[in-house]
Scaffold this motif. Structure first.
Motif, short mmCIF file in Angstrom:
data_model
loop_
_atom_site.label_atom_id
_atom_site.label_comp_id
_atom_site.label_asym_id
_atom_site.label_seq_id
_atom_site.Cartn_x
_atom_site.Cartn_y
_atom_site.Cartn_z
N ARG A 53 32.99 47.75 34.47
CA ARG A 53 34.24 47.12 34.94
C ARG A 53 34.65 45.98 34.01
O ARG A 53 35.83 45.83 33.67
CB ARG A 53 34.06 46.58 36.35
N ASP A 58 38.11 44.00 34.51
CA ASP A 58 37.88 43.71 35.93
C ASP A 58 36.59 42.89 36.02
O ASP A 58 35.50 43.42 35.84
CB ASP A 58 37.75 45.03 36.70
N TYR A 60 34.97 41.37 38.42
CA TYR A 60 34.30 41.21 39.73
C TYR A 60 32.81 40.94 39.49
O TYR A 60 32.17 41.59 38.65
CB TYR A 60 34.48 42.49 40.55
N TRP A 75 41.14 55.18 38.96
CA TRP A 75 40.20 54.43 38.11
C TRP A 75 39.08 55.34 37.63
O TRP A 75 38.73 55.36 36.45
CB TRP A 75 39.64 53.26 38.93
#
Ligand code: FES
Length: 483
Positions: A53, A58, A60, A75
């Motif tokens: 990710r 991303d 996270y 995704w």
């Protein structure tokens, strides 16, 4: 008014401040000065790693709980396309500057970034913070290799959550688990779609999880685990093996358009005669008057919402077993000589079970409500006196079609999997009901709603377990693909 420069802050305070930052900002901070570079390498800041990710922007970095919800379909599709483009890409080829190559080059550069990030993590970060890492998610990574996973696992001995969904890894990725209790904290292992995985991985996993049955450091404990399964497992006789191999090739060919078959290890099946010990354990459990269901239920309700990140679940909420349908006659032919192994419920001339035949199950497991059995004695189902704990709660081998009964038996060793609630064996084409029964008999916490296996096997909990999840999945093994 007096001001204090940020460089004067003690390291403890810096760590508290850095806890509010994501991985991208932490990397920037590490470039400020050597002190900050050291502080950034505090284990507390790197508990959960999601390099796939992160390479896509991303950042996270929380616990895996939220990610256990169904992954975003688009995704996943993008990642698969990137992986395909990267695999087709030849590093030595001349650079293609045509417009058509632009889209591909974007995908390729993303995967290259991911690879660079993985290498950086392995070389610079994990040697410092590895023991603090709890989560590593490499699902759908096209860049990760078995060697990288092997390095990550050696550097992160206290992992609780490992997701390798749809990666190209082989058994060698788990070499570091070949030591006793090398992965004793592991609670969640997702190997969905890892087609190259075989029984060797399960053997290492069982060894790494530890042994509940013997005192720690006893020579017997080590010898037992290093020796592998104590009961002999027979190879099918020559004729059956030939028939099985032909069938396997046919299944693989059917499943993969173009017949891109893969090299497979031998097919092993359990000899039902060797299951007497399991039956004895069930009897002991019945005499003890405590059903495993009683013991396991509390935990099931709390944790069943977790689940994994298998994308197949999106398309199929829950399937029910088809039992003795037309397809099962084929399996009856294939496994005709095998029995369930419980002498209390299987006559000598019984062939494979049908759903109705499976009514003997409660008889063997302690009453109509006794779907789960308990093979461990009281007090040792969670940890033994030395603190050893086989903590695995989630295991997905969906699409790992090379796994056989031998691998399942390895997992049954060392006290079984007392906390296992979720078990996905969809697409494991060569396991049999005998191997399944042996494993399930030592998984007292198993939740039938999260127990998946081939619809054509009349295995344990046949009426309540979920069916195969791969029926409508275009890219994972299933004996009924295309029907
Ligand atoms: Fe048999 Fe999917 S593996 S139904």
């Amino acid at each position: 008014r007096t001001y204090t420069h940020i460089s004067a802050l003690p390291e403890e305070v810096l760590v508290r401040l850095f806890q509010f930052l994501g991985p991208e900002d932490l990397c920037r901070c590490s470039q400020v000065c050597s002190t900050w570079a050291q502080v950034v390498k505090t284990g507390l800041l790197w508990r959960h790693l999601y390099p796939v990710r992160w390479a896509r922007g991303d950042y996270y970095c929380g616990g895996p709980g939220e990610l256990d919800q169904d992954p975003d379909e688009e995704w996943v599709r993008n990642l698969e396309e990137e992986g395909r483009a990267y695999q087709e890409w030849d590093e030595d080829a001349d650079v293609d500057e045509s417009e058509e190559a632009c889209e591909d080059s974007l995908a390729i550069s993303t995967v290259r970034r991911e690879k660079k990030l993985l290498n950086g993590m392995i070389q610079n970060l994990l040697p410092a913070v590895g023991p603090s890492v709890r989560t590593v998610s490499l699902a759908y990574s096209a860049a990760v290799s078995s060697k990288m996973v092997r390095q990550i696992l050696s550097l992160c001995p206290n992992l609780t959550h490992l997701d390798l969904t749809q990666t190209d890894i082989t058994d060698s990725a788990f070499d570091s688990w070949a030591q006793l209790e090398a992965c004793r904290s592991l609670e969640h292992l997702d190997l969905s779609g890892c087609e190259k995985i075989t029984d060797h991985t399960l053997k290492r996993l069982s060894l790494g999880l530890g042994d509940l049955t013997l005192p720690k450091n006893s020579p017997e404990r080590r010898a037992k685990l290093l020796k592998g399964p104590s009961s002999p497992i027979r190879l099918l006789d020559e004729h059956s093996a030939y028939a099985m191999e032909r069938t396997r090739q046919a299944l693989i060919f059917k499943r993969r358009p173009g017949g891109q078959g893969m090299a497979c290890s031998p097919v092993w099946v359990l000899d039902p005669a060797e299951l007497a010990d399991i039956e004895d354990a069930v009897d002991r459990s019945k005499r003890g008057g405590v059903t495993a269901q009683d013991e396991g239920r509390g935990g099931i309700l709390e944790l069943q919402a977790g689940g994994g990140s298998c994308c197949c679940r999106r398309s199929r909420r829950r399937s029910y077993r088809t039992g003795a349908d037309a397809g099962s006659s084929y399996w009856q032919h294939l496994y005709g000589s095998l029995q369930c192994g419980h002498s209390t419920c299987c006559s000598s001339d019984t062939a494979i079970r049908t759903v109705s035949g499976a009514q003997c199950e409660p008889q063997a497991t302690g009453g109509s409500d006794g779907f789960r059995t308990k093979c461990l004695s009281e007090g040792d189902s969670r940890t033994n006196q030395s603190g050893a704990c086989r903590a695995l709660r989630f295991l997905s081998l969906s699409g790992c079609y090379q796994v056989t009964d031998l691998g399942l038996r390895c997992l049954s060793q060392g006290g079984g999997l007392p906390l296992l609630e979720h078990l996905n064996l969809s697409g494991c084409l060569f396991i049999t009901e005998v191997g399944l029964r042996e494993l399930v008999s030592v998984c007292p916490s198993l939740n039938d709603e999260h127990f998946y296996y081939c619809d054509n096997i009349n295995g344990p909990h046949a009426e309540t377990a979920s069916g195969c999840q791969n029926l409508q999945c275009g890219f994972r093994a299933c004996c009924r693909s295309g029907e």
